[in-house]
Design a protein around this motif. Structure first.
Motif, short mmCIF file in Angstrom:
data_model
loop_
_atom_site.label_atom_id
_atom_site.label_comp_id
_atom_site.label_asym_id
_atom_site.label_seq_id
_atom_site.Cartn_x
_atom_site.Cartn_y
_atom_site.Cartn_z
N ASN A 117 -28.96 -25.52 57.15
CA ASN A 117 -28.23 -26.27 56.15
C ASN A 117 -27.11 -27.04 56.84
O ASN A 117 -26.60 -26.61 57.88
CB ASN A 117 -27.69 -25.39 55.02
N TYR A 118 -26.79 -28.19 56.25
CA TYR A 118 -25.84 -29.12 56.85
C TYR A 118 -24.80 -29.56 55.84
O TYR A 118 -25.06 -29.64 54.64
CB TYR A 118 -26.57 -30.37 57.34
N ALA A 119 -23.63 -29.91 56.34
CA ALA A 119 -22.65 -30.58 55.51
C ALA A 119 -23.21 -31.94 55.13
O ALA A 119 -23.91 -32.58 55.94
CB ALA A 119 -21.34 -30.74 56.28
N ASP A 120 -22.94 -32.39 53.93
CA ASP A 120 -23.47 -33.67 53.47
C ASP A 120 -23.08 -34.81 54.40
O ASP A 120 -23.85 -35.75 54.62
CB ASP A 120 -22.98 -33.97 52.06
N SER A 121 -21.90 -34.73 54.97
CA SER A 121 -21.38 -35.82 55.79
C SER A 121 -22.12 -36.00 57.12
O SER A 121 -21.96 -37.03 57.78
CB SER A 121 -19.89 -35.60 56.07
N LYS B 45 -25.62 -35.04 57.49
CA LYS B 45 -27.07 -35.04 57.31
C LYS B 45 -27.68 -36.33 57.86
O LYS B 45 -27.19 -37.42 57.60
CB LYS B 45 -27.42 -34.88 55.82
#
Length: 115
Positions: free
Chosen positions: A58-62, A64
């Motif tokens: 999973n990644y931070a939206d900023s 991706k």
């Protein structure tokens, strides 16, 4: 005693790339999740990316689409491939490892994105 050794930080121009590495050693058992956090000046530490022992990420939206986390279980190592870097990616990047007997942090590596 557990040690996390990080490497790969530095100064890079906007649009450039870096690859961070973090290797865990010592009395560490049953590593579960491994991840990268960052702390920008004047801001709280935030999750950048995380990968479980099964490979789920999973990644931070900023980040991706620009940053990719991976791991080598045989080497107890987690990587963060960073591409298309922007100035907002600047900060101290910390490795985190969740294992059977605790949660461990690296000492941090500085990433500066600037022209």
């Amino acid at each position: 005693q557990v040690q996390l050794v990080e490497s790969g930080g530095g100064l890079v121009q906007p649009g450039g790339s870096l690859r961070l590495s973090c290797t865990a050693s010592g009395s560490i058992f049953s590593i579960d999740a491994m991840g990268w956090y960052r702390q920008a000046p004047g801001k709280e530490r935030e999750l950048v990316a995380r990968i479980t022992s099964g490979g789920s990420t999973n990644y931070a939206d900023s980040v991706k689409g620009r940053l990719t986390i991976s791991r080598d279980n045989a080497k107890n190592t987690v990587y963060l491939q960073m591409s298309s870097l922007i100035p907002e990616d600047t900060g101290v990047y910390y490795c985190n490892v969740a294992a059977l007997f605790g949660d461990y942090w690296g000492q941090g590596t500085q990433v500066t994105v600037s022209s």
